[in-house]
Design a protein around this motif. Sequence first.
Motif, PDB file in Angstrom:
ATOM      1  N   TYR A  39       0.996  -1.067   0.126  1.00 22.95           N
ATOM      2  CA  TYR A  39      -0.217   0.001  -0.022  1.00 22.95           C
ATOM      3  C   TYR A  39       0.919   1.198  -0.032  1.00 22.95           C
ATOM      4  O   TYR A  39       1.751   1.436   0.953  1.00 22.95           O
ATOM      5  CB  TYR A  39      -0.895  -0.103   1.098  1.00 22.95           C
ATOM      6  CG  TYR A  39      -1.818   1.293   1.572  1.00 22.95           C
ATOM      7  CD1 TYR A  39      -2.379   1.941   0.559  1.00 22.95           C
ATOM      8  CD2 TYR A  39      -1.485   1.891   2.717  1.00 22.95           C
ATOM      9  CE1 TYR A  39      -3.142   3.095   0.756  1.00 22.95           C
ATOM     10  CE2 TYR A  39      -2.224   3.168   3.095  1.00 22.95           C
ATOM     11  CZ  TYR A  39      -3.099   3.718   2.082  1.00 22.95           C
ATOM     12  OH  TYR A  39      -3.604   4.947   2.448  1.00 22.95           O
ATOM     13  N   GLY A  40       0.861   2.012  -1.029  1.00 26.07           N
ATOM     14  CA  GLY A  40       1.376   3.333  -1.268  1.00 26.07           C
ATOM     15  C   GLY A  40       0.562   4.567  -1.313  1.00 26.07           C
ATOM     16  O   GLY A  40      -0.298   4.272  -1.977  1.00 26.07           O
ATOM     17  N   LEU A  41       1.008   5.498  -0.514  1.00 23.79           N
ATOM     18  CA  LEU A  41       0.133   6.765  -0.543  1.00 23.79           C
ATOM     19  C   LEU A  41       0.844   7.873  -0.611  1.00 23.79           C
ATOM     20  O   LEU A  41       1.959   8.039  -0.228  1.00 23.79           O
ATOM     21  CB  LEU A  41      -0.659   6.971   0.869  1.00 23.79           C
ATOM     22  CG  LEU A  41      -1.078   8.301   1.354  1.00 23.79           C
ATOM     23  CD1 LEU A  41      -2.309   8.540   0.445  1.00 23.79           C
ATOM     24  CD2 LEU A  41      -1.419   8.285   2.862  1.00 23.79           C
ATOM     25  N   VAL A  42       0.726   8.947  -1.747  1.00 19.44           N
ATOM     26  CA  VAL A  42       1.473  10.154  -1.664  1.00 19.44           C
ATOM     27  C   VAL A  42       0.294  11.285  -1.686  1.00 19.44           C
ATOM     28  O   VAL A  42      -0.685  11.301  -2.180  1.00 19.44           O
ATOM     29  CB  VAL A  42       2.089  10.092  -3.411  1.00 19.44           C
ATOM     30  CG1 VAL A  42       2.378  11.742  -3.552  1.00 19.44           C
ATOM     31  CG2 VAL A  42       3.057   9.126  -3.410  1.00 19.44           C
ATOM     32  N   TYR A  55       4.504  10.901   1.906  1.00 18.04           N
ATOM     33  CA  TYR A  55       4.400   9.675   1.397  1.00 18.04           C
ATOM     34  C   TYR A  55       4.299   8.631   2.646  1.00 18.04           C
ATOM     35  O   TYR A  55       5.088   8.772   3.443  1.00 18.04           O
ATOM     36  CB  TYR A  55       5.164   9.314  -0.066  1.00 18.04           C
ATOM     37  CG  TYR A  55       6.600   8.958   0.519  1.00 18.04           C
ATOM     38  CD1 TYR A  55       7.056   7.857   1.103  1.00 18.04           C
ATOM     39  CD2 TYR A  55       7.700  10.182   0.463  1.00 18.04           C
ATOM     40  CE1 TYR A  55       8.501   7.520   1.421  1.00 18.04           C
ATOM     41  CE2 TYR A  55       8.963   9.625   0.787  1.00 18.04           C
ATOM     42  CZ  TYR A  55       9.117   8.361   1.391  1.00 18.04           C
ATOM     43  OH  TYR A  55      10.702   8.147   1.506  1.00 18.04           O
ATOM     44  N   SER A  56       4.056   7.507   2.060  1.00 15.19           N
ATOM     45  CA  SER A  56       3.795   6.240   3.172  1.00 15.19           C
ATOM     46  C   SER A  56       3.959   5.177   2.545  1.00 15.19           C
ATOM     47  O   SER A  56       3.118   4.856   1.279  1.00 15.19           O
ATOM     48  CB  SER A  56       2.714   6.359   4.182  1.00 15.19           C
ATOM     49  OG  SER A  56       2.703   5.347   4.908  1.00 15.19           O
ATOM     50  N   TYR A  57       4.578   4.058   2.905  1.00 17.46           N
ATOM     51  CA  TYR A  57       4.619   2.682   2.238  1.00 17.46           C
ATOM     52  C   TYR A  57       4.313   1.764   3.278  1.00 17.46           C
ATOM     53  O   TYR A  57       4.983   1.725   4.210  1.00 17.46           O
ATOM     54  CB  TYR A  57       5.691   2.455   1.130  1.00 17.46           C
ATOM     55  CG  TYR A  57       5.744   0.988   0.890  1.00 17.46           C
ATOM     56  CD1 TYR A  57       4.926   0.399  -0.200  1.00 17.46           C
ATOM     57  CD2 TYR A  57       6.699   0.167   1.315  1.00 17.46           C
ATOM     58  CE1 TYR A  57       5.029  -0.799  -0.721  1.00 17.46           C
ATOM     59  CE2 TYR A  57       6.784  -1.223   1.000  1.00 17.46           C
ATOM     60  CZ  TYR A  57       5.914  -1.640   0.115  1.00 17.46           C
ATOM     61  OH  TYR A  57       6.031  -3.104  -0.575  1.00 17.46           O
ATOM     62  N   ILE A  58       3.363   0.731   3.103  1.00 11.51           N
ATOM     63  CA  ILE A  58       3.096  -0.311   4.121  1.00 11.51           C
ATOM     64  C   ILE A  58       3.075  -1.492   3.213  1.00 11.51           C
ATOM     65  O   ILE A  58       2.557  -1.728   2.049  1.00 11.51           O
ATOM     66  CB  ILE A  58       1.627   0.022   4.496  1.00 11.51           C
ATOM     67  CG1 ILE A  58       1.398   1.197   5.482  1.00 11.51           C
ATOM     68  CG2 ILE A  58       1.503  -1.268   5.630  1.00 11.51           C
ATOM     69  CD1 ILE A  58       0.305   1.516   5.798  1.00 11.51           C
ATOM     70  N   LEU A 194      -1.981   3.735  -4.049  1.00 13.39           N
ATOM     71  CA  LEU A 194      -1.818   2.362  -5.133  1.00 13.39           C
ATOM     72  C   LEU A 194      -2.006   1.312  -3.983  1.00 13.39           C
ATOM     73  O   LEU A 194      -1.057   1.097  -3.258  1.00 13.39           O
ATOM     74  CB  LEU A 194      -0.493   2.423  -6.095  1.00 13.39           C
ATOM     75  CG  LEU A 194      -0.534   1.066  -6.656  1.00 13.39           C
ATOM     76  CD1 LEU A 194      -1.633   1.063  -7.888  1.00 13.39           C
ATOM     77  CD2 LEU A 194       0.930   1.055  -7.393  1.00 13.39           C
ATOM     78  N   ILE A 195      -2.955   0.207  -4.256  1.00 13.49           N
ATOM     79  CA  ILE A 195      -2.987  -0.693  -3.152  1.00 13.49           C
ATOM     80  C   ILE A 195      -2.821  -2.161  -4.225  1.00 13.49           C
ATOM     81  O   ILE A 195      -3.306  -2.353  -5.206  1.00 13.49           O
ATOM     82  CB  ILE A 195      -4.319  -0.813  -2.620  1.00 13.49           C
ATOM     83  CG1 ILE A 195      -4.712   0.538  -1.853  1.00 13.49           C
ATOM     84  CG2 ILE A 195      -4.594  -2.165  -1.718  1.00 13.49           C
ATOM     85  CD1 ILE A 195      -5.769   0.799  -1.375  1.00 13.49           C
TER      86      ILE A 195
END
Length: 241
Positions: A39-42, A55-58, A194-195
């Motif tokens: 899971y990426g978030l911008v 941003y964050s990436y899980i 983006l998941i």
Amino acid sequence: MNLFYSITLLVTTAEILHYCNSQKCCTVDEWTADMFLDYGLVFIDDKKESPKTAYSYINGTVKVTYDYTNRRTYLKLHGAEVSPLLPVPSVPYDTTIINDYKKGIQYNIGPDGSCMKSTINNMTKQCIPDNAELTSEGSLVMDWNIVKNFRYTITDDITTDVDATISQITSPPSCNPVHMVYFVGSMESGSGSLINLDVMNVVPYSIDPSVFNVPPQCKNATTMVKRNSMLDRLFMLNIFI
């Protein structure tokens, strides 16, 4: 942004398959599965003179129990988050989420036993919508194991583009998720999520009802009004979570 917010945001964004009045196929009403999650978030805040970007990436694993018959879902998440907003290079994540749609309550239980409650919307059935575009089909391992790839767009308050690979089941007529990709837009220009979900070990009609037992410490927890939880949105978008 913290890890709890990011994962909760994720839960709201990914109900594995989209529900609509007409559909190509749906999952059975009860199933369990194991999933790999990326899971990426911008987020770009362009309302300031100098736009700020976060941003964050899980990355992690999810064990899922889906019980549409009794209107409830269970998710056990293990993972880690990487983000420049965090005080350390990566933060581990370990949480259990129980959604009781009959009561409209989500229970979020931490590894230390702490419990948070929030409100949730109605449960949706997990389906490929009838307007989805079939982009390819073939077989996986055996000729009878038919695999199809669909693309479709969900237009809600936020637009979501979905790429869904499913395994077609003949008896009972249904489909299992194999690989799901979601691109979730944002109200902010240039922002989005983006998941990616890899789904394995889907077992129909073999759920353990004990996973839905709510710990006693949750009963006295204060209920918060539902936030824009991405993990909840995932369940609403219907993509096998």
